[in-house]
Scaffold this active site. Structure first.
Site, PDB file in Angstrom:
ATOM      1  N   HIS A   1      49.274  47.648  36.857  1.00 57.55           N
ATOM      2  CA  HIS A   1      50.508  48.230  36.327  1.00 57.55           C
ATOM      3  C   HIS A   1      51.727  47.401  36.730  1.00 57.55           C
ATOM      4  CE1 HIS A   1      47.869  51.935  36.625  1.00 57.55           C
ATOM      5  NE2 HIS A   1      48.251  51.982  35.356  1.00 57.55           N
TER       6      HIS A   1
ATOM      7  N   LEU B   1      41.321  45.521  37.034  1.00 56.67           N
ATOM      8  CA  LEU B   1      41.938  46.629  37.755  1.00 56.67           C
ATOM      9  C   LEU B   1      42.031  47.867  36.861  1.00 56.67           C
ATOM     10  CD1 LEU B   1      44.783  44.755  39.641  1.00 56.67           C
ATOM     11  CD2 LEU B   1      42.796  45.854  40.650  1.00 56.67           C
TER      12      LEU B   1
ATOM     13  N   GLN C   1      43.235  49.664  22.245  1.00 61.34           N
ATOM     14  CA  GLN C   1      44.467  50.453  22.304  1.00 61.34           C
ATOM     15  C   GLN C   1      45.680  49.605  21.948  1.00 61.34           C
ATOM     16  OE1 GLN C   1      45.578  53.346  25.648  1.00 61.34           O
ATOM     17  NE2 GLN C   1      46.734  51.515  26.248  1.00 61.34           N
TER      18      GLN C   1
ATOM     19  N   GLN D   1      44.302  62.889  25.184  1.00 58.07           N
ATOM     20  CA  GLN D   1      43.448  61.713  25.007  1.00 58.07           C
ATOM     21  C   GLN D   1      42.152  61.818  25.806  1.00 58.07           C
ATOM     22  OE1 GLN D   1      46.576  59.032  26.670  1.00 58.07           O
ATOM     23  NE2 GLN D   1      44.872  58.024  27.733  1.00 58.07           N
TER      24      GLN D   1
ATOM     25  N   LYS E   1      43.587  44.777  28.871  1.00 56.70           N
ATOM     26  CA  LYS E   1      42.308  45.387  29.263  1.00 56.70           C
ATOM     27  C   LYS E   1      41.912  46.453  28.250  1.00 56.70           C
ATOM     28  CE  LYS E   1      41.951  48.462  32.575  1.00 56.70           C
ATOM     29  NZ  LYS E   1      41.201  49.611  31.960  1.00 56.70           N
ATOM     30  N   ASP E   2      42.899  47.247  27.817  1.00 61.72           N
ATOM     31  CA  ASP E   2      42.669  48.236  26.766  1.00 61.72           C
ATOM     32  C   ASP E   2      42.986  47.573  25.426  1.00 61.72           C
ATOM     33  OD1 ASP E   2      42.181  50.804  28.395  1.00 61.72           O
ATOM     34  OD2 ASP E   2      44.018  50.000  29.273  1.00 61.72           O
TER      35      ASP E   2
ATOM     36  N   GLU F   1      48.057  47.104  41.085  1.00 63.68           N
ATOM     37  CA  GLU F   1      48.633  45.798  40.769  1.00 63.68           C
ATOM     38  C   GLU F   1      48.608  45.491  39.276  1.00 63.68           C
ATOM     39  OE1 GLU F   1      50.237  43.579  42.606  1.00 63.68           O
ATOM     40  OE2 GLU F   1      50.139  44.885  44.356  1.00 63.68           O
TER      41      GLU F   1
END
Length: 300
Positions: free
Chosen positions: A41, A189, A158, A66, A154-155, A39
């Site tokens: 994504h 998630l 990044q 990575q 969340k990242d 979810e």
């Protein structure tokens, strides 16, 4: 019933499709992923639609560059059939699924490194990780030529790193951040959540609750050093192994010490067993009244 999704596996194939869309005047969005879609994504796809995208590409590629030595490249969850079903239901136009030979031609010798933003946090724990991320994201942006590309908050490190790379290299795409998508119990998630045992899954939401409590303490004026030490102790006592827990400037990711006076971000990475979980939260200090000493000095 949603129309069948197109699956493209070659650089030439995606270039031709994008050229066609461009000739028709469509706004194009790219959502880069490593598959094992959930979810979180799908919320990125929804964000792309909210941004006015008329054609959406979701790339699926488990990027070996990575992953560091001893990390979970081979074990990383893969489910192409399930992913395609989810993308079809979400109304995605193209699933771009190249293999390593398409992405790394014989003799491939280029890496992209972003200084500063990648020095600490996950960059310190996973040397070379962001070089691999930036290199593959740059390739996807050049191959897919989107108007926007959507990445999750969340990242967070990044997200800032990719924004810096795109700005520095004059890549003509807008990088859009999307809010963290969480389970009902607060766990962010992640495809790696599938690694958690039942007991670990029950414990995992403590990561986010700890961040929330720490952010509240910091907003009230608790010194960063005290708040991070107490929060690390709480997590370690519960069974986490803390990789890092830091409070940083939300734009430059520089460490903040003492009392937080302006906007900040608290970021954490911690292991539950072999599963590495990351999360972050904004810190917004409350307006504190001036001290009696300051008021007296101003009066004089």
């Amino acid at each position: 019933m949603a129309p069948a999704i197109s699956t493209i596996r070659t650089v030439n194939g995606i270039s031709r499709r994008v050229a066609q869309w461009r000739s028709e005047g469509h706004k194009i969005a790219l959502v880069p992923t490593m598959g094992a879609l959930h979810e979180g994504h799908l919320s990125l796809i929804a964000k792309a639609k909210d941004e006015g995208a008329e054609k959406i590409i979701v790339s699926i590629f488990v990027n070996p560059t990575q992953f560091g030595e001893g990390e979970d490249f081979d074990a990383y969850p893969r489910d192409e059939k399930g992913d395609l079903a989810k993308l079809t239901e979400a109304g995605v136009d193209v699933a771009y699924i190249p293999d390593a030979k398409q992405m790394f031609a014989p003799g491939f010798a280029t890496r992209i490194h972003v200084k500063g933003l990648t020095d600490g946090l996950c960059g310190a724990s996973r040397p070379g990780h962001f070089d691999g991320v930036c290199t593959i994201v740059a390739k996807f942006l050049l191959q897919c030529a989107p108007d926007i590309a959507v990445f999750g908050e969340k990242d967070y490190q990044q997200l800032l790193t990719i924004k810096r790379m795109v700005a520095d290299l004059d890549i003509p795409a807008e990088i859009v951040g999307a809010p963290i998508k969480r389970e009902e119990d607060g766990l962010a998630l992640s495809s790696r959540n599938a690694y958690l045992t039942k007991r670990q899954r029950e414990l995992a939401p403590l990561l986010q609750r700890t961040l929330q409590d720490m952010a509240s303490d910091l907003a009230e004026g608790r010194p960063v050093e005290d708040a991070t030490a107490a929060s690390s102790f709480r997590l370690e006592s519960a069974g986490f192994k803390v990789d890092y827990l830091e409070v940083v400037d939300p734009e430059r990711l520089q460490t903040i010490t003492g009392v937080v006076e302006g906007p900040a971000r608290a970021l954490v990475a911690a292991f539950l067993g072999k599963t590495r979980l990351i999360d972050n939260i904004a810190v917004r200090p409350k307006q504190r009244t001036r001290s009696r000493r300051n008021r007296k000095s101003e009066a004089e």
